[in-house]
Design an enzyme around this catalytic site. Structure first.
Site, short mmCIF file in Angstrom:
data_model
loop_
_atom_site.label_atom_id
_atom_site.label_comp_id
_atom_site.label_asym_id
_atom_site.label_seq_id
_atom_site.Cartn_x
_atom_site.Cartn_y
_atom_site.Cartn_z
N HIS A 49 -1.26 1.53 3.31
CA HIS A 49 -2.47 1.13 2.58
C HIS A 49 -2.61 -0.40 2.55
O HIS A 49 -3.72 -0.93 2.60
CB HIS A 49 -2.45 1.66 1.15
N SER A 56 -3.83 12.53 -1.86
CA SER A 56 -2.49 13.04 -2.13
C SER A 56 -2.46 14.07 -3.25
O SER A 56 -1.48 14.80 -3.37
CB SER A 56 -1.55 11.88 -2.49
N ASP A 116 3.44 5.41 2.34
CA ASP A 116 2.00 5.40 2.07
C ASP A 116 1.53 4.03 1.59
O ASP A 116 0.51 3.51 2.04
CB ASP A 116 1.69 6.46 1.01
N GLU A 167 10.59 12.50 -2.09
CA GLU A 167 9.40 11.83 -1.59
C GLU A 167 9.70 10.42 -1.12
O GLU A 167 10.20 9.58 -1.88
CB GLU A 167 8.32 11.76 -2.67
N THR A 173 -0.34 6.43 -12.43
CA THR A 173 -0.31 5.95 -13.81
C THR A 173 -1.57 6.12 -14.63
O THR A 173 -2.10 5.15 -15.16
CB THR A 173 0.07 4.45 -13.85
N ASP A 221 2.08 14.65 3.48
CA ASP A 221 0.91 15.16 2.80
C ASP A 221 -0.36 14.87 3.60
O ASP A 221 -1.31 15.66 3.60
CB ASP A 221 0.79 14.61 1.38
#
EC number: 3.1.3.1
Length: 526
Positions: free
Chosen positions: A343, A126, A339, A334, A189, A380
C-alpha cells in the site's frame, strides 16, 4: 535543427549505455556468470525433472488421516507476483541467483487458486475475504463475520446475520486456538477513541474491547496494539516519553490489566518484549497475550532483533503452547505487513515481510508432523504489483530493467505498481531512477497512476497445502471453500460422518524445534 537532433540522439544512446552498464554491474557485481554453468547441460534439467517426477509419483495416494492440527498462514496481500519476487529475494539473500530456489510454500505438494472477489466487489478488501477464509461464507466488502445480508457501517443489521468461524468450530471440538499477526491486534482500529457516537448507540463495541472481553476463548494471541488497550494518555511501557504511543481509550479502561487479573489462576501470561516471550516455559502456559508494539509491529527490516520477536519466533512459541492439547489445535498466522508495504509502494519492505513469513512456515513444519497437521498457505487478495522489463537472470529483484522507456528514454526499475504513491514528476517529466537510491528500504517504486495509497488487485491468489486431506484444495475454487476443506480434514464443523471411517495417524516423527481486526471480528462476531 540537425545539431539539436544529433545532440538528442547522443543523449539517448548515452542513457541506454549507462542503463545497460548499471544492469550488468548489478547482475555481475559478485563476479558470477550470467547463469550457472551446469545449466548449459541438458542432462542437468533432465535429472532435475526426473527427481521431481519420482517425488510426484509418491503422491498417488493422498494422506487421508484425520488432521489433529490445522495451521493457516495468511499472507495479507501476497499475490502470485509477490510470491515469485519473494522467492527470488530469498535466493539472492543467500548469495544465489534467486530464481531457482524454493520457498517453503513451494515445497507443498498441492497448489490451487482461490477466487477472492467479495459479494459486492470485483476487487476485494480484507474484511470480506476474512469472512470467506475463516467463516466459509462470501460477504460484502467492509463487513466481517456476517453474511452479505448485513450492511456495512450499520451495526443494527448484524443481528441474525452472524456466521460461525473455523476457530469456533475448532474450539467447540476441544482444540486449542491461537492467532499470531505482525499487525496491531485490533487492525484498522475502530476503537473507542475513533468510533462515532451513532455506532456506539447502535450497540457496537470497539474491537480492542471485544478482544479482551472474549480472549479466554483464544489460547494464544500475539501482535501489536498496546496503546488501544490503555486509558487515554497512559504512557507506553517501551516508549514512555513519546506521546504518539500513549494510550487512546476514552472509557478509562486498562484492558491489559483486566485480562491479566482474569487469567492469573489460569496459567495465563502477558508479555510485551522478546526476552519475556522467549523466557516462557510452554509446558506451564495455557494462555498467552503478547503485545510487542503500541501499534503495528515494526517491518522486519526495521525490527530491533534484541527487543522485538520475529514472526518465526512468535510462531514457535505459539505452537509449543498449543500442541500440548491432546485434541490438537487451530493456528492462524498472518503476515500482515506484506499488505502495508505494498500500500505504501515500498516493495522492499513487502517482500522482506513475505520472506520472513516463509521462514515461519519452515519453522512450523519442523515443529509439527505432516502426518497429523494440515498446513495451508494463501493470501486474502493481491495488489497491483508486478515486475518485468526483460531483466537478466540473477538481476537484483530491486534493480533496473535493461532497457529504457520508448517515450522519455529514461530507465525504470523492474518492480512497478499500477497505481500508488510512487508516481512522481519533476518539471513535468518522470524521475530518472538511476539518480535515486532505488535499493533503499523505503524506496517507493514507480507507479502508473498517482494515488496516496496503492490498491488491491483482483486476480486469483495461490493456495498451497500439505498434510491430511490437503488434496481437497485443488483446481480453482471460491475462497470460502478453504475453511470447509480444512474442517473436513479435521472432523470439525459440518461433514463429520466420514470420520468414522478415518482415524488419526500417530506421527512418525515430531521434531521440536491488518487484518487482525478482521480476524478477531470473524472470531468474535461468529
Amino acid at each position: 535543427m540537425q545539431q539539436g537532433f544529433g545532440r538528442r540522439w547522443f543523449e539517448v544512446r548515452t542513457m541506454k549505455v549507462i542503463t545497460l552498464l548499471l544492469t550488468c554491474l548489478v547482475c555481475r557485481g559478485s563476479g558470477k556468470p550470467q547463469f550457472p554453468e551446469q545449466e548449459k547441460d541438458p542432462g542437468f534439467w533432465n535429472a532435475w525433472a526426473q527427481r521431481t517426477l519420482r517425488s510426484a509419483l509418491t503422491l498417488q495416494e493422498p494422506n487421508r488421516n484425520i488432521a489433529k492440527n490445522l495451521i493457516l498462514f495468511l499472507g495479507d496481500g501476497m499475490g502470485v507476483p509477490t510470491v515469485t519476487a519473494a522467492r527470488i529475494l530469498k535466493g539472492q539473500l543467500s548469495g544465489q541467483y534467486g530464481e531457482e530456489v524454493q520457498l517453503e510454500m513451494d515445497k507443498f505438494p498441492y497448489v490451487s487458486l482461490s477466487k477472492t472477489y467479495n459479494t459486492n466487489a470485483q476487487v476485494p478488501d480484507s474484511a470480506g475475504t476474512a469472512t470467506a477464509y475463516l467463516c466459509g461464507v462470501k460477504a460484502n466488502e467492509g463487513t466481517v463475520g456476517v453474511s452479505a445480508a448485513a450492511v456495512r457501517g450499520q451495526c443494527n443489521t448484524t443481528r441474525g446475520n452472524e456466521v460461525t468461524s473455523i476457530l469456533k468450530w475448532a474450539k467447540e471440538s476441544g482444540k486449542s486456538v491461537g492467532i499470531v499477526t505482525t499487525t496491531r491486534v485490533n487492525h484498522a482500529t475502530p476503537s473507542a477513541a475513533y468510533m462515532p457516537p451513532e455506532a456506539v448507540q447502535a450497540g457496537c463495541k470497539d474491537i480492542a474491547r471485544q478482544l479482551m472481553e472474549n480472549i479466554p476463548d483464544i489460547n494464544v494471541i500475539m501482535g501489536g496494539g498496546r496503546k488501544y488497550m490503555l486509558p487515554k494518555n497512559t504512557s507506553d511501557v517501551e516508549y514512555p516519553g513519546e506521546k504518539k504511543h500513549s494510550g487512546t481509550r476514552k472509557d478509562g479502561r486498562n484492558l491489559i490489566q483486566e485480562w491479566t487479573d482474569r487469567m492469573r489462576d489460569k496459567k495465563g501470561y502477558y508479555v510485551w518484549n522478546k526476552k519475556d516471550l522467549l523466557s516462557i516455559n510452554p509446558s506451564s502456559a495455557d494462555y498467552l497475550l503478547g503485545l510487542f508494539e503500541p501499534g503495528d509491529l515494526q517491518y522486519d527490516l526495521e525490527r530491533d532483533s534484541s527487543t522485538d520477536p520475529s514472526l518465526t519466533e512468535m510462531v514457535e512459541v505459539a505452537i509449543k503452547i498449543l500442541r500440548k492439547n491432546p485434541e490438537g489445535f487451530y493456528l492462524l498466522v498472518e503476515g500482515g505487513r506484506i499488505d502495508h508495504g505494498h500500500h505504501e509502494g515500498k516493495a522492499k519492505q513487502a517482500l522482506h515481510e513475505a520472506v520472513e513469513m516463509d521462514r515461519a512456515i519452515g519453522r512450523a513444519g519442523l515443529l509439527t508432523s505432516v502426518h497429523d497437521t494440515m498446513t495451508v498457505v494463501t493470501a486474502d487478495h493481491s495488489h497491483v504489483f508486478n515486475f518485468g522489463g526483460y531483466t537478466l537472470r540473477g538481476n537484483s529483484i530491486f534493480g533496473l530493467a535493461p532497457m529504457v522507456s520508448d517515450v522519455d528514454q529514461k530507465p525504470f526499475t523492474s518492480i512497478l505498481y499500477g497505481n500508488g504513491p510512487g508516481f512522481k514528476l519533476i518539471n513535468g517529466s518522470r524521475v530518472n531512477v538511476s539518480t535515486e537510491d532505488y535499493q533503499q528500504n523505503d524506496y517507493q517504486a514507480q507507479s502508473a497512476v498517482p494515488l496516496r495509497m496503492e490498491t488491491h488487485g483482483g486476480e486469483d491468489v495461490a493456495v498451497f497445502s500439505k498434510g491430511p486431506m490437503a488434496h481437497l484444495l485443488h483446481g480453482v475454487q471460491e475462497q470460502n471453500y478453504i475453511p470447509h476443506a480444512m474442517a473436513y480434514a479435521a472432523c470439525i464443523g459440518q461433514n463429520r460422518a466420514h470420520c468414522r471411517t478415518r482415524s488419526s495417524a500417530t506421527p512418525l516423527a515430531i521434531t521440536t524445534p491488518s487484518l487482525f481486526l478482521l480476524i478477531t471480528a470473524a472470531w468474535l462476531l461468529c
